[in-house]
Design an enzyme around this catalytic site. Structure first.
Site, PDB file in Angstrom:
ATOM      1  N   ASP A  95     -19.898  12.695 -19.226  1.00 30.57           N
ATOM      2  CA  ASP A  95     -19.939  12.908 -17.775  1.00 30.57           C
ATOM      3  C   ASP A  95     -19.144  14.154 -17.373  1.00 30.57           C
ATOM      4  O   ASP A  95     -18.460  14.756 -18.212  1.00 30.57           O
ATOM      5  CB  ASP A  95     -19.431  11.657 -17.033  1.00 30.57           C
TER       6      ASP A  95
ATOM      7  N   ASN B 129     -12.330   0.405 -11.929  1.00 31.96           N
ATOM      8  CA  ASN B 129     -13.288  -0.449 -11.212  1.00 31.96           C
ATOM      9  C   ASN B 129     -14.413  -0.926 -12.134  1.00 31.96           C
ATOM     10  O   ASN B 129     -15.432  -1.430 -11.681  1.00 31.96           O
ATOM     11  CB  ASN B 129     -13.874   0.308 -10.014  1.00 31.96           C
TER      12      ASN B 129
ATOM     13  N   HIS C 274     -16.218   1.047 -14.183  1.00 24.62           N
ATOM     14  CA  HIS C 274     -17.321   1.976 -14.419  1.00 24.62           C
ATOM     15  C   HIS C 274     -17.393   2.408 -15.884  1.00 24.62           C
ATOM     16  O   HIS C 274     -16.415   2.353 -16.623  1.00 24.62           O
ATOM     17  CB  HIS C 274     -17.286   3.186 -13.468  1.00 24.62           C
TER      18      HIS C 274
ATOM     19  N   GLU D 153     -21.074   3.670 -11.511  1.00 24.58           N
ATOM     20  CA  GLU D 153     -20.148   2.953 -10.646  1.00 24.58           C
ATOM     21  C   GLU D 153     -20.672   1.551 -10.317  1.00 24.58           C
ATOM     22  O   GLU D 153     -21.869   1.272 -10.497  1.00 24.58           O
ATOM     23  CB  GLU D 153     -19.980   3.744  -9.344  1.00 24.58           C
TER      24      GLU D 153
HETATM   25  C1  GLP Z   1     -13.120   8.432 -15.886  1.00 22.57           C
HETATM   26  C2  GLP Z   1     -14.313   8.987 -16.677  1.00 22.57           C
HETATM   27  C3  GLP Z   1     -14.751   8.061 -17.770  1.00 22.57           C
HETATM   28  C4  GLP Z   1     -13.542   7.461 -18.427  1.00 22.57           C
HETATM   29  C5  GLP Z   1     -12.872   6.526 -17.453  1.00 22.57           C
HETATM   30  C6  GLP Z   1     -11.528   6.005 -17.922  1.00 22.57           C
HETATM   31  O1  GLP Z   1     -13.342   8.524 -14.523  1.00 22.57           O
HETATM   32  N1  GLP Z   1     -15.439   9.283 -15.849  1.00 22.57           N
HETATM   33  O2  GLP Z   1     -15.561   8.733 -18.685  1.00 22.57           O
HETATM   34  O3  GLP Z   1     -13.922   6.762 -19.577  1.00 22.57           O
HETATM   35  O4  GLP Z   1     -12.799   7.066 -16.156  1.00 22.57           O
HETATM   36  O5  GLP Z   1     -10.548   6.991 -17.912  1.00 22.57           O
HETATM   37  P1  GLP Z   1      -9.138   6.813 -18.610  1.00 22.57           P
HETATM   38  O6  GLP Z   1      -9.388   6.747 -20.071  1.00 22.57           O
HETATM   39  O7  GLP Z   1      -8.347   8.045 -18.235  1.00 22.57           O
HETATM   40  O8  GLP Z   1      -8.558   5.549 -18.084  1.00 22.57           O
END
Ligand code: GLP
Length: 245
Positions: free
Chosen positions: A67, A136, A138, A143
């Protein structure tokens, strides 16, 4: 889905890194999709160093990014592009022809998504998808309440994601949309590793495992995947009880 709990983040990362290396060994022309964020950092460090130490041939292997934040240039250290360059692609000296990342500044974001879909088809689909889990629930930028029947698309980000996302950026940054692989890619991926570590993920992990499978918590969809691992450290697994195990 198989889930495993590791005592410490280091053991989780070690297991995950070995798994990624195995993916390359078993299909040296394959395709891996990589998430960004704090969660997979250690996994990627071990993956990069072991891949080199073990002299695995990855010269024909392919990588894509899961992403990207819309409006964020490649040069911004908070962006997904920069993260993957810094932690995986540059250290492994992956050739340009062997990776493809979303461009968050693309003039035509719809075409940007179609180009990603096309690239995935060209590389014969995804062998391994590494994903984290948002606060949340996702997956990528899929989302809560989004449509699971999509390939790559332009996603509207929820308030939680806009706020949590600030942690990656030095300055307050406008984050309202994202480019993401859709859950259709997730289900079509031949294998999935979902990683979670730290106590801040304990609540969403409990819900991922025990709530009904629905798009209220997109991560619950992992329970429908035929070949998926959910890898946790003890902190992320803290709210699970014996029934879950
Ligand atoms: C982000 C990204 C995801 C990621 C997730 C968790 O917003 N879009 O690809 O896996 O949220 O992030 P983190 O590993 O920093 O908790």
């Amino acid at each position: 889905m198989i889930f495993r709990v590791f005592e410490h983040e280091e053991e989780l990362a070690s297991f995950a890194a070995d798994h990624l290396i195995e993916t390359i060994r078993s299909n040296p022309n394959g395709l891996m999709c990589l998430a960004t964020g704090s969660t997979p950092l250690l996994t990627y460090q071990l993956f990069v160093s072991r891949l080199r130490e073990q002299r695995v041939d990855y010269s024909n292997f392919h990588f894509i990014g899961l992403d990207e934040w819309v409006g964020i240039p490649d040069s911004n250290p908070g962006g997904c592009h920069y993260f993957l360059q810094e932690h995986v692609l540059k250290p492994l000296v992956v050739k340009n022809k062997n990776y493809h990342l979303f461009n968050g500044l693309a003039a035509d974001l719809r075409t940007e998504c179609l180009t990603m879909d096309e690239q995935i088809r060209k590389w014969n689909g995804i062998d391994m998808m590494v994903v984290g889990i948002g606060m949340n629930g996702h997956i990528g930028f899929n989302e809560p309440h989004s449509n699971p029947d999509q390939h790559a698309y332009l996603a509207d980000l929820t308030e939680t994601t806009r706020q949590v996302g600030q942690k990656y950026f030095v300055e307050k940054t406008e984050l309202s949309k994202g480019l993401t692989l859709g859950l259709k890619h997730f289900f079509e991926s031949r294998q999935v590793l979902m990683l979670a570590n730290g106590s801040h993920k304990a609540d969403i992990i409990r819900r991922t495992i025990s709530d009904p499978i629905s798009m209220e918590i997109p991560a619950t969809q992992i329970r429908r995947h035929q070949n998926a691992y959910l890898l946790l450290d003890t902190e992320a697994a803290a709210q699970l009880n014996d029934d879950h195990h």
